[in-house]
Motif scaffolding. Structure first.
Motif, PDB file in Angstrom:
ATOM      1  N   ALA A 124       0.857  -1.183   0.000  1.00  0.00           N
ATOM      2  CA  ALA A 124       0.000   0.000   0.000  1.00  0.00           C
ATOM      3  C   ALA A 124       0.893   1.232   0.000  1.00  0.00           C
ATOM      4  N   PHE A 125       0.274   2.380  -0.263  1.00  0.00           N
ATOM      5  CA  PHE A 125       0.979   3.653  -0.156  1.00  0.00           C
ATOM      6  C   PHE A 125       0.298   4.505   0.898  1.00  0.00           C
ATOM      7  N   VAL A 126       1.104   5.215   1.674  1.00  0.00           N
ATOM      8  CA  VAL A 126       0.590   6.073   2.731  1.00  0.00           C
ATOM      9  C   VAL A 126       1.078   7.498   2.490  1.00  0.00           C
ATOM     10  N   ARG A 127       0.487   8.436   3.249  1.00  0.00           N
ATOM     11  CA  ARG A 127       0.786   9.851   3.014  1.00  0.00           C
ATOM     12  C   ARG A 127       0.709  10.618   4.320  1.00  0.00           C
ATOM     13  N   ASN A 128       1.499  11.650   4.425  1.00  0.00           N
ATOM     14  CA  ASN A 128       1.448  12.526   5.589  1.00  0.00           C
ATOM     15  C   ASN A 128       0.000  12.978   5.804  1.00  0.00           C
ATOM     16  N   PRO A 129      -0.586  12.731   6.985  1.00  0.00           N
ATOM     17  CA  PRO A 129      -2.016  13.036   7.178  1.00  0.00           C
ATOM     18  C   PRO A 129      -2.355  14.514   7.050  1.00  0.00           C
ATOM     19  N   TRP A 130      -1.426  15.407   7.386  1.00  0.00           N
ATOM     20  CA  TRP A 130      -1.695  16.830   7.201  1.00  0.00           C
ATOM     21  C   TRP A 130      -1.771  17.177   5.712  1.00  0.00           C
ATOM     22  N   ASP A 131      -0.869  16.623   4.935  1.00  0.00           N
ATOM     23  CA  ASP A 131      -0.888  16.835   3.490  1.00  0.00           C
ATOM     24  C   ASP A 131      -2.104  16.162   2.861  1.00  0.00           C
ATOM     25  N   LEU A 132      -2.439  14.975   3.329  1.00  0.00           N
ATOM     26  CA  LEU A 132      -3.556  14.221   2.782  1.00  0.00           C
ATOM     27  C   LEU A 132      -4.871  14.980   2.900  1.00  0.00           C
ATOM     28  N   GLN A 133      -5.078  15.662   4.024  1.00  0.00           N
ATOM     29  CA  GLN A 133      -6.340  16.364   4.208  1.00  0.00           C
ATOM     30  C   GLN A 133      -6.443  17.624   3.351  1.00  0.00           C
ATOM     31  N   VAL A 134      -5.320  18.226   3.019  1.00  0.00           N
ATOM     32  CA  VAL A 134      -5.352  19.322   2.049  1.00  0.00           C
ATOM     33  C   VAL A 134      -5.742  18.774   0.677  1.00  0.00           C
ATOM     34  N   SER A 135      -5.205  17.616   0.330  1.00  0.00           N
ATOM     35  CA  SER A 135      -5.583  16.966  -0.926  1.00  0.00           C
ATOM     36  C   SER A 135      -7.076  16.657  -0.944  1.00  0.00           C
ATOM     37  N   SER A 136      -7.607  16.189   0.182  1.00  0.00           N
ATOM     38  CA  SER A 136      -9.034  15.903   0.289  1.00  0.00           C
ATOM     39  C   SER A 136      -9.867  17.163   0.072  1.00  0.00           C
ATOM     40  N   TRP A 137      -9.433  18.249   0.647  1.00  0.00           N
ATOM     41  CA  TRP A 137     -10.124  19.544   0.497  1.00  0.00           C
ATOM     42  C   TRP A 137     -10.230  19.933  -0.970  1.00  0.00           C
ATOM     43  N   TYR A 138      -9.143  19.782  -1.709  1.00  0.00           N
ATOM     44  CA  TYR A 138      -9.165  20.120  -3.127  1.00  0.00           C
ATOM     45  C   TYR A 138      -9.997  19.115  -3.930  1.00  0.00           C
ATOM     46  N   HIS A 139      -9.896  17.849  -3.566  1.00  0.00           N
ATOM     47  CA  HIS A 139     -10.638  16.825  -4.288  1.00  0.00           C
ATOM     48  C   HIS A 139     -12.148  17.035  -4.172  1.00  0.00           C
ATOM     49  N   ILE A 140     -12.619  17.263  -2.949  1.00  0.00           N
ATOM     50  CA  ILE A 140     -14.057  17.449  -2.758  1.00  0.00           C
ATOM     51  C   ILE A 140     -14.515  18.765  -3.385  1.00  0.00           C
ATOM     52  N   SER A 141     -13.692  19.786  -3.297  1.00  0.00           N
ATOM     53  CA  SER A 141     -14.038  21.068  -3.923  1.00  0.00           C
ATOM     54  C   SER A 141     -14.209  20.910  -5.427  1.00  0.00           C
ATOM     55  N   ARG A 142     -13.409  20.018  -6.008  1.00  0.00           N
ATOM     56  CA  ARG A 142     -13.460  19.805  -7.455  1.00  0.00           C
ATOM     57  C   ARG A 142     -14.549  18.822  -7.869  1.00  0.00           C
ATOM     58  N   ARG A 181       1.547  22.968   4.592  1.00  0.00           N
ATOM     59  CA  ARG A 181       1.708  23.617   5.887  1.00  0.00           C
ATOM     60  C   ARG A 181       1.105  25.021   5.920  1.00  0.00           C
ATOM     61  N   THR A 182       0.989  25.641   4.743  1.00  0.00           N
ATOM     62  CA  THR A 182       0.441  27.004   4.700  1.00  0.00           C
ATOM     63  C   THR A 182      -1.058  27.033   4.966  1.00  0.00           C
ATOM     64  N   TYR A 183      -1.728  25.886   4.948  1.00  0.00           N
ATOM     65  CA  TYR A 183      -3.176  25.832   5.146  1.00  0.00           C
ATOM     66  C   TYR A 183      -3.570  25.719   6.615  1.00  0.00           C
ATOM     67  N   TYR A 184      -2.599  25.495   7.478  1.00  0.00           N
ATOM     68  CA  TYR A 184      -2.924  25.106   8.843  1.00  0.00           C
ATOM     69  C   TYR A 184      -2.838  26.233   9.860  1.00  0.00           C
ATOM     70  N   THR A 185      -3.929  26.373  10.607  1.00  0.00           N
ATOM     71  CA  THR A 185      -3.945  27.159  11.830  1.00  0.00           C
ATOM     72  C   THR A 185      -3.668  26.191  12.989  1.00  0.00           C
ATOM     73  N   ASP A 186      -3.510  26.730  14.187  1.00  0.00           N
ATOM     74  CA  ASP A 186      -3.324  25.860  15.349  1.00  0.00           C
ATOM     75  C   ASP A 186      -4.521  24.930  15.518  1.00  0.00           C
ATOM     76  N   TYR A 187      -5.715  25.447  15.268  1.00  0.00           N
ATOM     77  CA  TYR A 187      -6.927  24.648  15.410  1.00  0.00           C
ATOM     78  C   TYR A 187      -6.915  23.476  14.424  1.00  0.00           C
ATOM     79  N   ALA A 188      -6.620  23.749  13.161  1.00  0.00           N
ATOM     80  CA  ALA A 188      -6.612  22.693  12.139  1.00  0.00           C
ATOM     81  C   ALA A 188      -5.518  21.674  12.423  1.00  0.00           C
TER      82      ALA A 188
END
Length: 219
Positions: free
Chosen positions: A82-100, A192-199
């Protein structure tokens, strides 16, 4: 999930980790498998009966699904990867995927913090497969009921090309297919530019199994 009896491999497809590219590259080997046509027929029958005969393995099924469905000696003989991904990076990818792909789901959600709250914490959020398959930690797709890893090789999205070729080498494919580039967002910046402390805290909380078991950090 992509399974080949002839070439003795099982690819566990985790969402947003380059898996579509890997599936596309290896898909041709299914046609050479002696069990491809029975599998194809069963998938068609499953669709015609609205899944009542329960023979189709979902694209993003966990490794434990194959372990439960296949004979023990067959499962143990397979090279499972399998392939895995940094979870912080993965969720940014998810944000773009769902937006598209499903922008109607994000009505009223106008920033990344709100997206993560809706996806991970909102009690009214939809079932995760309606959103995408990256709501649950990746580690949960790689382990058995006792929490032990049952996948032989974990490639990393961050090193997709080299790890893909290493997986193919271990399988022993007679010819390694070229790895295409699928579903890449064109307009995003460093995750990393997408993240606030909360996120940051939401990912640290919800994806702690990935952080602990896969060795990922924010940086």
């Amino acid at each position: 999930m992509l399974y080949s009896y002839r070439y003795r491999f099982l690819f566990v497809h985790l969402a947003k980790t380059g898996g579509t590219s890997v599936r596309t590259a290896l898909d041709g080997y299914r046609w050479r498998d002696p069990y491809f046509y029975p599998q194809f027929l069963c998938r068609k029958l499953s669709g015609l009966t609205k899944r009542r005969i329960g023979v189709r393995i979902p694209r993003h099924a966990k490794a434990i699904t194959a372990q439960e469905m296949l004979p023990k000696d067959i499962f143990e003989s397979l090279f499972k990867f399998a392939f895995v991904r940094n979870p912080w990076d993965l969720q940014v990818s998810s944000w773009y995927h769902i937006s598209r792909e499903r922008p109607h789901l994000l009505e009223g959600i106008d920033d990344f913090d709100a997206f993560l709250y809706w996806k991970l914490e909102d009690p009214k959020r939809p079932y995760h497969y309606i959103v995408d398959a990256s709501t649950e930690p990746q580690w949960h797709s790689l382990m058995d009921f006792n929490g032990n890893q049952i996948v032989d090789f974990l490639g990393r999205y961050e090193n997709l090309g080299e790890d893909y070729y290493e997986a193919c080498r271990r399988i022993g494919l007679p010819k390694i297919p070229e790895l295409p580039h699928k579903r890449q967002a064109k307009n995003r910046t460093d995750y990393r530019t997408y993240y606030t402390d909360y996120a940051y805290g939401l990912i640290d909380k919800h994806f702690r199994p990935d952080i602990d078991n896969l060795g990922y950090t924010f940086d």
